[in-house]
Scaffold this motif. Structure first.
Motif, PDB file in Angstrom:
ATOM      1  N   LEU A  12      56.477  35.521  59.362  1.00  0.00           N
ATOM      2  CA  LEU A  12      56.893  35.487  60.768  1.00  0.00           C
ATOM      3  C   LEU A  12      58.093  34.582  60.973  1.00  0.00           C
ATOM      4  O   LEU A  12      58.968  34.881  61.794  1.00  0.00           O
ATOM      5  CB  LEU A  12      55.728  35.033  61.651  1.00  0.00           C
ATOM      6  N   VAL A  13      58.156  33.475  60.251  1.00  0.00           N
ATOM      7  CA  VAL A  13      59.317  32.582  60.353  1.00  0.00           C
ATOM      8  C   VAL A  13      60.574  33.317  59.898  1.00  0.00           C
ATOM      9  O   VAL A  13      61.629  33.253  60.550  1.00  0.00           O
ATOM     10  CB  VAL A  13      59.108  31.301  59.514  1.00  0.00           C
ATOM     11  N   LEU A  14      60.479  34.032  58.781  1.00  0.00           N
ATOM     12  CA  LEU A  14      61.621  34.801  58.277  1.00  0.00           C
ATOM     13  C   LEU A  14      62.053  35.848  59.292  1.00  0.00           C
ATOM     14  O   LEU A  14      63.250  35.975  59.609  1.00  0.00           O
ATOM     15  CB  LEU A  14      61.246  35.471  56.961  1.00  0.00           C
ATOM     16  N   LEU A  15      61.087  36.610  59.827  1.00  0.00           N
ATOM     17  CA  LEU A  15      61.406  37.682  60.763  1.00  0.00           C
ATOM     18  C   LEU A  15      62.129  37.146  61.984  1.00  0.00           C
ATOM     19  O   LEU A  15      63.195  37.658  62.364  1.00  0.00           O
ATOM     20  CB  LEU A  15      60.124  38.398  61.171  1.00  0.00           C
ATOM     21  N   PHE A  16      61.573  36.110  62.610  1.00  0.00           N
ATOM     22  CA  PHE A  16      62.162  35.621  63.855  1.00  0.00           C
ATOM     23  C   PHE A  16      63.467  34.853  63.614  1.00  0.00           C
ATOM     24  O   PHE A  16      64.321  34.785  64.496  1.00  0.00           O
ATOM     25  CB  PHE A  16      61.154  34.767  64.622  1.00  0.00           C
ATOM     26  N   THR A  17      63.624  34.287  62.421  1.00  0.00           N
ATOM     27  CA  THR A  17      64.916  33.660  62.083  1.00  0.00           C
ATOM     28  C   THR A  17      66.008  34.714  62.012  1.00  0.00           C
ATOM     29  O   THR A  17      67.119  34.539  62.537  1.00  0.00           O
ATOM     30  CB  THR A  17      64.811  32.925  60.740  1.00  0.00           C
ATOM     31  N   ILE A  18      65.698  35.836  61.361  1.00  0.00           N
ATOM     32  CA  ILE A  18      66.669  36.940  61.268  1.00  0.00           C
ATOM     33  C   ILE A  18      66.997  37.487  62.659  1.00  0.00           C
ATOM     34  O   ILE A  18      68.177  37.711  62.980  1.00  0.00           O
ATOM     35  CB  ILE A  18      66.109  38.059  60.368  1.00  0.00           C
ATOM     36  N   LEU A  19      65.977  37.676  63.492  1.00  0.00           N
ATOM     37  CA  LEU A  19      66.208  38.208  64.837  1.00  0.00           C
ATOM     38  C   LEU A  19      67.040  37.252  65.673  1.00  0.00           C
ATOM     39  O   LEU A  19      67.932  37.676  66.418  1.00  0.00           O
ATOM     40  CB  LEU A  19      64.866  38.483  65.529  1.00  0.00           C
ATOM     41  N   PHE A  20      66.769  35.955  65.545  1.00  0.00           N
ATOM     42  CA  PHE A  20      67.508  34.968  66.343  1.00  0.00           C
ATOM     43  C   PHE A  20      68.981  34.926  65.932  1.00  0.00           C
ATOM     44  O   PHE A  20      69.879  35.033  66.769  1.00  0.00           O
ATOM     45  CB  PHE A  20      66.879  33.582  66.171  1.00  0.00           C
ATOM     46  N   ILE A  21      69.230  34.770  64.639  1.00  0.00           N
ATOM     47  CA  ILE A  21      70.624  34.679  64.174  1.00  0.00           C
ATOM     48  C   ILE A  21      71.366  35.984  64.464  1.00  0.00           C
ATOM     49  O   ILE A  21      72.516  35.980  64.924  1.00  0.00           O
ATOM     50  CB  ILE A  21      70.666  34.353  62.666  1.00  0.00           C
ATOM     51  N   THR A  64      59.073  53.789  64.137  1.00  0.00           N
ATOM     52  CA  THR A  64      58.391  54.736  65.015  1.00  0.00           C
ATOM     53  C   THR A  64      58.594  54.378  66.490  1.00  0.00           C
ATOM     54  O   THR A  64      58.777  55.275  67.327  1.00  0.00           O
ATOM     55  CB  THR A  64      56.884  54.787  64.692  1.00  0.00           C
ATOM     56  N   LEU A  65      58.572  53.081  66.823  1.00  0.00           N
ATOM     57  CA  LEU A  65      58.812  52.672  68.208  1.00  0.00           C
ATOM     58  C   LEU A  65      60.210  53.082  68.654  1.00  0.00           C
ATOM     59  O   LEU A  65      60.408  53.641  69.743  1.00  0.00           O
ATOM     60  CB  LEU A  65      58.640  51.160  68.355  1.00  0.00           C
ATOM     61  N   PHE A  66      61.185  52.798  67.819  1.00  0.00           N
ATOM     62  CA  PHE A  66      62.580  53.068  68.170  1.00  0.00           C
ATOM     63  C   PHE A  66      62.835  54.561  68.332  1.00  0.00           C
ATOM     64  O   PHE A  66      63.417  55.009  69.328  1.00  0.00           O
ATOM     65  CB  PHE A  66      63.492  52.485  67.086  1.00  0.00           C
ATOM     66  N   PRO A 414      64.339  50.268  82.139  1.00  0.00           N
ATOM     67  CA  PRO A 414      64.173  48.962  81.478  1.00  0.00           C
ATOM     68  C   PRO A 414      62.994  48.954  80.512  1.00  0.00           C
ATOM     69  O   PRO A 414      63.057  48.325  79.458  1.00  0.00           O
ATOM     70  CB  PRO A 414      63.938  48.000  82.652  1.00  0.00           C
ATOM     71  N   SER A 415      61.924  49.665  80.856  1.00  0.00           N
ATOM     72  CA  SER A 415      60.758  49.714  79.972  1.00  0.00           C
ATOM     73  C   SER A 415      61.117  50.417  78.665  1.00  0.00           C
ATOM     74  O   SER A 415      60.785  49.948  77.574  1.00  0.00           O
ATOM     75  CB  SER A 415      59.613  50.468  80.651  1.00  0.00           C
ATOM     76  N   ASN A 416      61.773  51.551  78.777  1.00  0.00           N
ATOM     77  CA  ASN A 416      62.179  52.302  77.596  1.00  0.00           C
ATOM     78  C   ASN A 416      63.151  51.483  76.754  1.00  0.00           C
ATOM     79  O   ASN A 416      63.106  51.515  75.521  1.00  0.00           O
ATOM     80  CB  ASN A 416      62.826  53.624  78.017  1.00  0.00           C
ATOM     81  N   GLN A 417      64.021  50.730  77.428  1.00  0.00           N
ATOM     82  CA  GLN A 417      64.986  49.886  76.720  1.00  0.00           C
ATOM     83  C   GLN A 417      64.267  48.813  75.911  1.00  0.00           C
ATOM     84  O   GLN A 417      64.651  48.505  74.782  1.00  0.00           O
ATOM     85  CB  GLN A 417      65.934  49.227  77.732  1.00  0.00           C
ATOM     86  N   VAL A 418      63.220  48.230  76.492  1.00  0.00           N
ATOM     87  CA  VAL A 418      62.452  47.200  75.788  1.00  0.00           C
ATOM     88  C   VAL A 418      61.819  47.785  74.536  1.00  0.00           C
ATOM     89  O   VAL A 418      61.889  47.193  73.447  1.00  0.00           O
ATOM     90  CB  VAL A 418      61.369  46.592  76.715  1.00  0.00           C
ATOM     91  N   ILE A 419      61.181  48.951  74.665  1.00  0.00           N
ATOM     92  CA  ILE A 419      60.547  49.593  73.511  1.00  0.00           C
ATOM     93  C   ILE A 419      61.594  49.905  72.440  1.00  0.00           C
ATOM     94  O   ILE A 419      61.401  49.646  71.249  1.00  0.00           O
ATOM     95  CB  ILE A 419      59.839  50.895  73.935  1.00  0.00           C
ATOM     96  N   ARG A 420      62.709  50.463  72.891  1.00  0.00           N
ATOM     97  CA  ARG A 420      63.763  50.875  71.951  1.00  0.00           C
ATOM     98  C   ARG A 420      64.365  49.680  71.215  1.00  0.00           C
ATOM     99  O   ARG A 420      64.510  49.694  69.989  1.00  0.00           O
ATOM    100  CB  ARG A 420      64.851  51.639  72.711  1.00  0.00           C
ATOM    101  N   ASP A 421      64.709  48.637  71.969  1.00  0.00           N
ATOM    102  CA  ASP A 421      65.347  47.477  71.352  1.00  0.00           C
ATOM    103  C   ASP A 421      64.393  46.722  70.433  1.00  0.00           C
ATOM    104  O   ASP A 421      64.789  46.253  69.356  1.00  0.00           O
ATOM    105  CB  ASP A 421      65.886  46.533  72.430  1.00  0.00           C
ATOM    106  N   LEU A 422      63.139  46.593  70.863  1.00  0.00           N
ATOM    107  CA  LEU A 422      62.157  45.905  70.021  1.00  0.00           C
ATOM    108  C   LEU A 422      61.948  46.672  68.721  1.00  0.00           C
ATOM    109  O   LEU A 422      61.957  46.086  67.624  1.00  0.00           O
ATOM    110  CB  LEU A 422      60.825  45.768  70.768  1.00  0.00           C
ATOM    111  N   PHE A 427      62.978  47.310  62.875  1.00  0.00           N
ATOM    112  CA  PHE A 427      63.394  48.227  61.814  1.00  0.00           C
ATOM    113  C   PHE A 427      64.598  47.682  61.052  1.00  0.00           C
ATOM    114  O   PHE A 427      64.629  47.694  59.814  1.00  0.00           O
ATOM    115  CB  PHE A 427      63.728  49.593  62.409  1.00  0.00           C
ATOM    116  N   LEU A 428      65.596  47.181  61.774  1.00  0.00           N
ATOM    117  CA  LEU A 428      66.809  46.682  61.127  1.00  0.00           C
ATOM    118  C   LEU A 428      66.525  45.460  60.259  1.00  0.00           C
ATOM    119  O   LEU A 428      67.146  45.287  59.206  1.00  0.00           O
ATOM    120  CB  LEU A 428      67.859  46.332  62.184  1.00  0.00           C
ATOM    121  N   ALA A 429      65.595  44.628  60.704  1.00  0.00           N
ATOM    122  CA  ALA A 429      65.245  43.449  59.911  1.00  0.00           C
ATOM    123  C   ALA A 429      64.669  43.869  58.565  1.00  0.00           C
ATOM    124  O   ALA A 429      65.033  43.321  57.508  1.00  0.00           O
ATOM    125  CB  ALA A 429      64.254  42.576  60.675  1.00  0.00           C
TER     126      ALA A 429
END
Length: 532
Positions: A12-21, A64-66, A414-422, A427-429
């Motif tokens: 989780l630390v790795l994942l959120f570090t990548i997302l933050f940077i 799948t979410l995206f 906005p809801s669809n945008q949240v699902i898509r972006d999350l 996926f990109l990470a």
């Protein structure tokens, strides 16, 4: 092992570090261009190069979410566009994808590129993250992410530069050519109200339908005032000399109607106290998916819709326009009637994020199951939609209907945008860390050939798509460039084009071509490995 390295070993630390940077880098702008969420991919590739890996489960969840969110976004328009004039823009989008696939097959053979790398490069050249998702799913190889990362910068810069350089190189005045080919166009100003007194003998005792006043423009006659009577205007309303027409639209279109029918009235009482212009947000669930014609706002409520705003773009109203949650309508009528319609659209108030978890779960489940179905091909081969194509297909179908049994698919934007972006960043990470592991080796092995291949996959489809639209289909340069940006799924390109023109024509062409390109690049990325 340092403290930082120990922390990064925690998933989780790795994942959120990548997302933050990645998020911080994505917000940086250079000459008006930014990487956006794609910066997460490049950040993940950096960490992947040093051996850090995000879980494959996280990557597949994001995929799948995206993909499902993309399908729900374009579903309401995709199938309907096949039956409208917007199909010509869709054809440009499909042509660009077909040419890109053909060029990819050619350069893969010419430069002896690995299958996954070539498919990923096509997705990067078209700046299509759904295409990358489908490529990874179809090939099962992280090299697709490497190809995407190499070709993506070329794909972004090529479209942005072409949009800016084309008018200069070909000495084309975009706005002047647009008016010559398509007639006068509307600027991005706000609608106004004008009271027009009918003085023309030619208009006396003729219906609004016969007069064709304002047809093809933003101008709409909302009501007819005859003496003390206030009449809701319909197509068969008979106009008499001396009538005062409450007309709504953009200034230049109102002036055109005024010159055809009479003169502007100085009746400030009508203009100031009886007519109100208001923006109303679509929120009532039972109205979503219905067209403006079906709602009959003018005949039932005496209210006229002049503009529709969706996804940050404004369009002139059209009777066949089907509403989506979060659409913003510019309506005009008396204050009490406008308030009545405002209540109509918000009578079932929903929260800003109205994600229906039961529906979303079913859509994802059905999509994953559909993706597992094997479709037979000649030669005892088979192909499946996979984890990308399955959710996309199910989301497109359900998004088209809006509701199937217990499944509701019309979420607020906005809801669809949240699902898509999350989903996208997860996926990109995962895809990025997998790609980073082999990035340096791939570039060292292939050398400049991969960059040359990426440039060819970008430039050839871009030029062919544009010139087919501009020369063969005789579109204006603005419409051709707009459909090009949609076909290349290039939002930065559209942003630059919007700065060059003062109408919404480019956005309309983009919006028509984009769904087709989005769907077909995803399907093509899954089928292309069969030909490599």
């Amino acid at each position: 092992m340092t403290v930082v390295q120990q922390l990064l070993e925690e998933p989780l630390v790795l994942l959120f570090t990548i997302l933050f940077i990645g998020s911080v880098l994505g917000k940086a702008h250079i000459k008006g261009i930014s990487l956006g969420l794609s910066a997460v991919l490049f950040t993940a590739m950096f960490f992947g190069h040093y051996g850090y890996q995000v879980s494959e489960t996280v990557q597949n969840l994001g995929l799948t979410l995206f993909i499902a969110a993309v399908g729900l976004q374009v579903g309401p328009r995709f199938f309907r566009m096949m039956r409208t004039s917007g199909m010509q823009y869709g054809l440009i989008g499909m042509l660009i994808i077909v040419v890109a696939a053909a060029v990819t097959i050619a350069v893969a053979a010419l430069f002896d590129l690995p299958e996954a790398l070539a498919v990923g490069m096509m997705s990067g050249a078209l700046t299509s993250t759904p295409g990358l998702a489908a490529a990874i799913d179809a090939t099962g190889d992280g090299a697709a992410s490497v190809g995407y990362g190499i070709a993506y910068p070329v794909g972004v810069l090529a479209v942005v530069l072409f949009v800016q350089l084309f008018p200069k190189l070909f000495r084309v005045n975009l706005m002047q050519e647009l008016e010559q080919k398509s007639g006068p166009k509307r600027s991005r100003e706000s609608p106004e109200v004008m009271i027009i007194e009918v003085t023309s003998e030619a208009a006396h005792r003729r219906t609004l339908k016969e007069l064709k006043a304002g047809r093809g423009t933003s101008a709409v006659v909302s009501r007819v005032i005859r003496g003390t009577r206030n009449i809701i205007s319909l197509s068969d309303t008979v106009i008499m000399k001396g009538d005062r027409l409450v007309t709504v639209g953009l200034k230049e279109d109102l002036e055109q109607v005024r010159d055809e029918l009479g003169k502007e009235s100085d009746d400030s009482f009508i203009s100031a106290d009886r007519v109100e212009l208001r923006k109303v947000t679509v929120g009532a669930e039972d109205l979503i998916g219905k067209s403006l014609r079906e709602l009959g706002l003018r005949s039932r409520y005496g209210v006229t819709v002049t503009r529709v705003e969706r996804g940050g773009f404004e369009f002139n109203q059209h009777p066949g326009w089907r509403l989506e949650a979060g659409d913003v309508l510019t309506v005009v009528s008396s204050e009490d009637r406008v308030e009545e319609v405002e209540k109509l659209f918000s009578r079932r108030k929903l929260p800003v994020t109205n994600v229906h978890l039961l529906s979303l779960s079913l859509i994802l489940l059905l999509g994953v199951l559909a993706g597992m179905i094997e479709l037979p091909l000649p030669g005892e081969q088979s192909v499946s939609f996979g984890a990308a194509g399955g959710p996309l297909l199910i989301a497109l179908i359900i998004g088209h209907f809006g509701r199937l049994g217990p499944i509701r698919a019309r979420f607020f934007q906005p809801s669809n945008q949240v699902i898509r972006d999350l989903g996208l960043v997860l996926f990109l990470a995962g895809a990025g860390t997998t790609a980073g592991e082999g990035l340096v080796d791939t570039v060292a092995e292939q050398g400049l050939t991969v960059i040359a291949a990426g440039a060819l996959i970008t430039i050839v489809p871009m030029l062919i798509g544009f010139f087919v639209a501009w020369q063969l289909l005789r579109m204006s340069s603005v419409h051709a460039l707009g459909s090009l940006c949609g076909g290349m799924t290039s939002t930065p390109g559209l942003g630059v084009l919007n700065k060059l023109v003062s109408t919404d024509d480019a956005a309309v062409a983009y919006a028509a071509a984009y769904p087709f390109a989005l769907v077909f690049v995803t399907l093509t990325s899954q089928l292309l490995p069969l030909f490599l």
